[in-house]
Every structure is written in C-alpha cells, then in structure tokens.
Design an enzyme around this catalytic site. Structure first.
Site, PDB file in Angstrom:
ATOM      1  N   ILE A 103       0.827  -1.214   0.000  1.00 23.26           N
ATOM      2  CA  ILE A 103       0.000   0.000   0.000  1.00 23.26           C
ATOM      3  C   ILE A 103       0.866   1.271   0.000  1.00 23.26           C
ATOM      4  CG2 ILE A 103      -0.255   0.367   2.513  1.00 23.26           C
ATOM      5  CD1 ILE A 103      -3.312   0.567   1.993  1.00 23.26           C
ATOM      6  N   GLN A 159       9.878  -4.978  11.465  1.00 22.16           N
ATOM      7  CA  GLN A 159       8.641  -5.715  11.168  1.00 22.16           C
ATOM      8  C   GLN A 159       7.467  -5.036  11.858  1.00 22.16           C
ATOM      9  OE1 GLN A 159       8.692  -9.898  12.256  1.00 22.16           O
ATOM     10  NE2 GLN A 159       6.734 -10.294  11.221  1.00 22.16           N
ATOM     11  N   ASN A 201      11.728  -8.398   6.937  1.00 22.31           N
ATOM     12  CA  ASN A 201      11.966  -7.689   8.187  1.00 22.31           C
ATOM     13  C   ASN A 201      11.496  -8.567   9.346  1.00 22.31           C
ATOM     14  OD1 ASN A 201      12.905  -5.440   6.776  1.00 22.31           O
ATOM     15  ND2 ASN A 201      10.855  -4.573   6.585  1.00 22.31           N
ATOM     16  N   HIS A 227       9.143  -8.789   1.169  1.00 22.14           N
ATOM     17  CA  HIS A 227       8.995  -7.645   0.270  1.00 22.14           C
ATOM     18  C   HIS A 227       9.794  -7.978  -0.996  1.00 22.14           C
ATOM     19  CE1 HIS A 227       7.743  -4.580   3.408  1.00 22.14           C
ATOM     20  NE2 HIS A 227       8.287  -5.487   4.189  1.00 22.14           N
ATOM     21  N   HIS A 284       6.230 -12.177   5.863  1.00 26.85           N
ATOM     22  CA  HIS A 284       6.065 -11.620   4.516  1.00 26.85           C
ATOM     23  C   HIS A 284       7.435 -11.300   3.929  1.00 26.85           C
ATOM     24  CE1 HIS A 284       5.715  -8.354   7.485  1.00 26.85           C
ATOM     25  NE2 HIS A 284       6.331  -7.571   6.618  1.00 26.85           N
TER      26      HIS A 284
HETATM   27  P1  5GP Z   1       6.951  -4.644   7.506  1.00 25.83           P
HETATM   28  O1  5GP Z   1       7.177  -3.218   7.947  1.00 25.83           O
HETATM   29  O2  5GP Z   1       6.219  -5.442   8.563  1.00 25.83           O
HETATM   30  O3  5GP Z   1       8.170  -5.338   7.001  1.00 25.83           O
HETATM   31  O4  5GP Z   1       6.021  -4.546   6.231  1.00 25.83           O
HETATM   32  C1  5GP Z   1       4.643  -4.357   6.303  1.00 25.83           C
HETATM   33  C2  5GP Z   1       4.228  -3.755   4.990  1.00 25.83           C
HETATM   34  O5  5GP Z   1       2.828  -3.881   4.870  1.00 25.83           O
HETATM   35  C3  5GP Z   1       4.553  -2.269   4.854  1.00 25.83           C
HETATM   36  O6  5GP Z   1       5.416  -2.075   3.736  1.00 25.83           O
HETATM   37  C4  5GP Z   1       3.189  -1.613   4.650  1.00 25.83           C
HETATM   38  O7  5GP Z   1       3.215  -0.572   3.707  1.00 25.83           O
HETATM   39  C5  5GP Z   1       2.331  -2.768   4.192  1.00 25.83           C
HETATM   40  N1  5GP Z   1       0.931  -2.680   4.569  1.00 25.83           N
HETATM   41  C6  5GP Z   1       0.439  -2.381   5.803  1.00 25.83           C
HETATM   42  N2  5GP Z   1      -0.910  -2.405   5.789  1.00 25.83           N
HETATM   43  C7  5GP Z   1      -1.268  -2.725   4.505  1.00 25.83           C
HETATM   44  C8  5GP Z   1      -2.539  -2.909   3.875  1.00 25.83           C
HETATM   45  O8  5GP Z   1      -3.611  -2.784   4.463  1.00 25.83           O
HETATM   46  N3  5GP Z   1      -2.516  -3.220   2.541  1.00 25.83           N
HETATM   47  C9  5GP Z   1      -1.356  -3.370   1.854  1.00 25.83           C
HETATM   48  N4  5GP Z   1      -1.437  -3.671   0.548  1.00 25.83           N
HETATM   49  N5  5GP Z   1      -0.138  -3.218   2.421  1.00 25.83           N
HETATM   50  C10 5GP Z   1      -0.100  -2.889   3.734  1.00 25.83           C
END
Ligand code: 5GP
Ligand code: ZN
Length: 114
Positions: free
Chosen positions: A31, A94, A87, A102, A100
């Site tokens: 997003i 994270q 992450n 990326h 997940h």
């Molecule tokens: P993290 O920071 O945990 O490695 O990555 C989480 C990712 O999820 C972030 O890059 C953030 O932009 C994405 N994200 C969080 N909420 C949503 C959502 O509701 N929809 C989508 N498509 N991505 C999301």
C-alpha cells in the site's frame, strides 16, 4: 487468525491488489510502495515471522521463493535485478506479525539499508 491483517488479506476479507496466488501463498501490491515494483508475498498459513518459519512451515518459505521468481519474471525485473526482504522483529522493522517477503525492483536499490 481473524485479527491478523495479512490473514484477512489472504482470505479476501480485506481488499488488496492481487499480483499472484497459489494454494500456499498470496502476493499483493504494498500500500506504500518503496520502489516501482513493491509486492508483498505471504503464506496463506499464519506464521508470525522468520523465527517460526522452519520445520513444518519450511514448505511455505519454499513456496514464497517460487512465487518471488515467478513475480519477478512476470514483472520483467529478473534480468535487471530485485531485492527480497524479510523484516524480523522490532530492530528489523517488522510492523505486521505475519511472515512476509517484500519484493522490490524497478530501480537501483541502495545498500546498506537504513
Ligand atoms: P513490515 O514493515 O512489517 O516489514 O512490512 C509491512 C508492509 O505492509 C509495509 O510495507 C506496509 O506498507 C504494508 N501494509 C500495511 N498495511 C497494509 C494494507 O492494508 N494493505 C497493503 N497492501 N499493504 C499494507
Ligand atoms: Zn496472519
């Protein structure tokens, strides 16, 4: 897990821009994209992080890597290059406690990361 955002996205109860899906993984556009191509690849099973990704969960990690190769090829970044990031925990950045990867590509990515 009904209270997990990514479980709800994988189940379709929270909308997302789907990029790829098979029986084990789901992939969708981030997003808040950090590169022209920024896809999140998640297992359909709730796995909290890399720390829980071994043993019986290892096939999900293999499926995530298989999906990453397909998505990179379909997006045309397999030749130019791309980055896979998982992450993990607070210092790792994270923010969603569902494993997940990326997949980032479409531009030259700096190193080291922030
Ligand atoms: P993290 O920071 O945990 O490695 O990555 C989480 C990712 O999820 C972030 O890059 C953030 O932009 C994405 N994200 C969080 N909420 C949503 C959502 O509701 N929809 C989508 N498509 N991505 C999301
Ligand atoms: Zn989950």
């Amino acid at each position: 897990m009904s209270d997990c955002l990514f479980c709800r996205i994988a189940a379709g109860s929270v909308p997302s821009a789907k990029v790829y899906e098979d029986d084990m993984v789901y992939a969708f556009k981030d997003i808040d994209p950090q590169a022209p191509l920024h896809v999140l690849i998640i297992p359909k099973k709730h796995i909290q992080s890399v720390l829980q990704a071994g043993g019986e969960n290892a096939p999900y990690v293999a499926a995530m890597m298989d999906a990453a190769r397909k998505i990179a090829k379909d997006a045309g970044v397999d030749e130019s290059g791309f980055r896979l990031v998982m992450n993990t925990g607070a210092d790792g950045g994270q923010t969603v406690d569902h494993l997940h990867a990326h997949l980032l590509g479409g531009r030259s990515l700096g190193w080291p990361p922030g």
